[in-house]
Scaffold this active site. Structure first.
Site, short mmCIF file in Angstrom:
data_model
loop_
_atom_site.label_atom_id
_atom_site.label_comp_id
_atom_site.label_asym_id
_atom_site.label_seq_id
_atom_site.Cartn_x
_atom_site.Cartn_y
_atom_site.Cartn_z
N ARG A 180 0.83 -1.20 0.00
CA ARG A 180 0.00 0.00 0.00
C ARG A 180 0.87 1.25 0.00
O ARG A 180 1.82 1.35 0.78
CB ARG A 180 -0.92 -0.01 1.22
CG ARG A 180 -1.81 -1.24 1.19
CD ARG A 180 -2.87 -1.22 2.25
NE ARG A 180 -3.64 -2.45 2.12
CZ ARG A 180 -4.68 -2.78 2.88
NH1 ARG A 180 -5.07 -1.95 3.84
NH2 ARG A 180 -5.33 -3.89 2.68
N ARG B 134 1.11 1.20 10.33
CA ARG B 134 0.77 1.56 8.95
C ARG B 134 2.03 1.52 8.10
O ARG B 134 2.83 2.45 8.11
CB ARG B 134 0.15 2.97 8.92
CG ARG B 134 -0.51 3.37 7.62
CD ARG B 134 -1.15 4.75 7.71
NE ARG B 134 -2.23 4.80 8.68
CZ ARG B 134 -3.47 4.40 8.44
NH1 ARG B 134 -3.79 3.94 7.26
NH2 ARG B 134 -4.39 4.48 9.37
N SER C 225 -11.18 -6.37 8.95
CA SER C 225 -12.26 -5.67 8.29
C SER C 225 -12.97 -6.68 7.41
O SER C 225 -12.33 -7.51 6.79
CB SER C 225 -11.62 -4.54 7.48
OG SER C 225 -12.44 -4.18 6.43
N ARG D 77 -0.32 -6.02 12.17
CA ARG D 77 -1.17 -5.46 13.22
C ARG D 77 -1.45 -6.46 14.33
O ARG D 77 -1.57 -6.10 15.50
CB ARG D 77 -2.46 -4.92 12.61
CG ARG D 77 -2.18 -3.68 11.76
CD ARG D 77 -3.40 -2.88 11.46
NE ARG D 77 -3.02 -1.69 10.69
CZ ARG D 77 -3.88 -0.78 10.25
NH1 ARG D 77 -5.17 -0.92 10.49
NH2 ARG D 77 -3.44 0.25 9.57
#
Length: 417
Positions: free
Chosen positions: A258, A273, A348, A385
């Site tokens: 990302r 992140r 998610s 994470r």
RNA sequence: GGAGAGGUGGCCGAGCGGUCGAAGGCGCUCGCCUGCUAAGCGAGUAGGGGGUUGAAAACCUCCUCGAGGGUUCAAAUCCCUCCCUCUCCGCCA
């Protein structure tokens, strides 16, 4: 892409749906362009039909009458070409607008526009009190020889990390534990390509909306995936599946990339992140009638994994205005991060209904014709994470890290440090 | 990276300028036959748009033979570009 009939039959409903997401797209212009493109295409098709009629006659004619017919057909053909070009132009203009329309948020999706509007559904576990878990994952990772951010910065720049020593064994154990768990639930493990074509990203809804988040290769028309969802969804692109085979469930393990453009200054400490991390992702193709049950099921699997790792968490229902383009509803699991004294997203889980399957043309054979499947995705284990949550929540008073019971058989040791 | 052969319906496979959205087979559906099953016989069976309709059915029409362009009155069929698969050579974990 959503079903176009809502634009034709109920543009007001579409407008309301867009407002719920905080979007202001010109529904009137869409409806007008749609009507115009259909009108012009119908005209063009009429000319084409005439041209084909003449063509069929020509094949049966001879001599002078043949030449005459060819001349006539030639005129019709040229008129058709003009009309067709106009129709294509209108199509393109319409598609440009329509492709920006996100999925319709489900009525049960939370109201609001940002992560602060997320609706908490439930909590599990005992959050460590302030001071009870004194070190953050960065300190622990460095002290225990598990995470090296400084050298990663030297080699690759900001937002990269080396996992070292025990962290690697923990990653592999974690992945194996989760794959075993999912295989047992009927998921087929997959290691997908991490480089994909543009079509896969468009088909999953990451393009055109989130193209600034995606790494693009300079010399080839390929992109690095930000999640294996992209490669797993596109796996069945263009296929007609057998109804009896549904649901089809995959557990994809891949590295994810990302760009995190626009996230400057946000979560700069540690590996929360980063540009690259490994992840096990669940993906499901199912009948439309069962996708909401499937959504709840995927969430329950995510929760079970986090509970086995003994990480305190809460589940939130993400606000409609905070959803990605493809999702109709999304649940996040947020783990308690002691050093921040708050819950942070670690998984998610989205039901994208037929938004992706329409773009990717994934259907199933059913009585009365082929229908679009529904697709869903959910994080089973985002390694970076999870590592943060594990380190911080299972740190001991002496500064060591205690491996949770469920993970021990997979790593072969019960503590680090 | 070099040379060659290919990509056709759910699957296999023929067709190589017009009557082709496409022979034949497999699969599937329905029917007949048959103690049951199998076999046999008959019929049907690609997808996606648009129009018409209150809606559906029916009907009309267009598009799709890997993708995109082009030639032609007319393209699965000829030309160009790209993608993919296979075989051989080279290279390589």
């Amino acid at each position: 892409m959503i079903d176009i009939s809502i634009l034709r039959k109920n543009p007001g409903l579409l407008e309301a749906a867009l407002a719920r997401r905080g979007l202001d797209l010109d529904v009137g212009a869409m409806a007008e362009t749609d009507a115009a493109r259909r009108r012009v295409r119908a005209e063009a098709e009429g000319m084409r039909a005439e041209q084909r009629r003449l063509g069929r006659q020509i094949s049966r004619l001879e001599g002078g009458s043949k030449q005459e017919a060819i001349a006539r057909a030639s005129e019709v053909a040229s008129a058709y070409r003009d009309r067709l070009a106009r129709a294509d132009e209108l199509d393109e203009r319409f598609t440009e607008m329509w492709v920006r329309v996100p999925n319709l948020a489900h009525p049960s999706a939370a109201e609001g526009f940002s992560d602060e509007d997320s609706l908490e559904i439930r909590r599990w576990g005992e959050p460590a009190a302030d001071g009870a878990a004194p070190k953050d994952h960065r300190e622990l990772g460095a002290a225990l020889g598990m995470i090296d951010i400084e050298r990663a910065a030297k080699v690759s720049g900001a937002r990269f990390a080396y996992l070292t020593g025990p962290a690697v064994i923990i990653e592999l154990g974690l992945v194996r534990m989760v794959l075993d768990f999912l295989a047992d639930k009927g998921f087929t493990p997959m290691v997908p390509p991490v480089l994909v074509r543009e079509q896969a990203l468009f088909g999953t809804g990451f393009f055109p909306d989130e193209d600034q988040q995606v790494y693009e290769l300079a010399g080839d028309d390929l992109y690095l995936i930000g999640t294996s969802e992209v490669a797993l969804a596109a796996y069945h692109a263009g296929e007609v599946l057998e109804e009896a085979d549904l649901p089809i469930r995959y557990a994809g393990f891949s590295t994810c990339f990302r760009r995190e453009a626009g996230a400057h200054g946000k979560d700069t400490a540690g590996i929360f992140r980063v540009h690259q991390f490994d992840k096990v992702e669940m993906f499901s193709f199912c009948r439309p009638e069962r996708s909401w049950d499937e959504h709840e099921m995927l969430l329950s699997l995510e929760e079970e994994i986090v509970r086995r790792l003994e990480i305190p968490y809460r589940v939130v229902n993400v606000a409609a205005g905070d959803l990605g383009a493809s999702a109709a509803k999304k649940y996040d699991i947020e783990a308690w991060i002691p050093s921040q004294q708050r819950y942070r997203e670690i998984t998610s889980c989205s039901n994208t209904t037929d938004f992706q399957s329409r773009r990717l043309r994934i259907r199933f054979r059913s009585e009365g014709g082929n229908r679009l499947v529904h697709t869903l995705n959910g994080t089973a284990a985002a390694v970076g994470r999870l590592l943060i949550a594990l380190l911080e929540n299972h740190q001991q008073e002496d500064g060591s890290f205690a491996v949770p019971e469920a993970l021990r058989p997979y790593v072969g040791f019960d503590r680090v440090g």
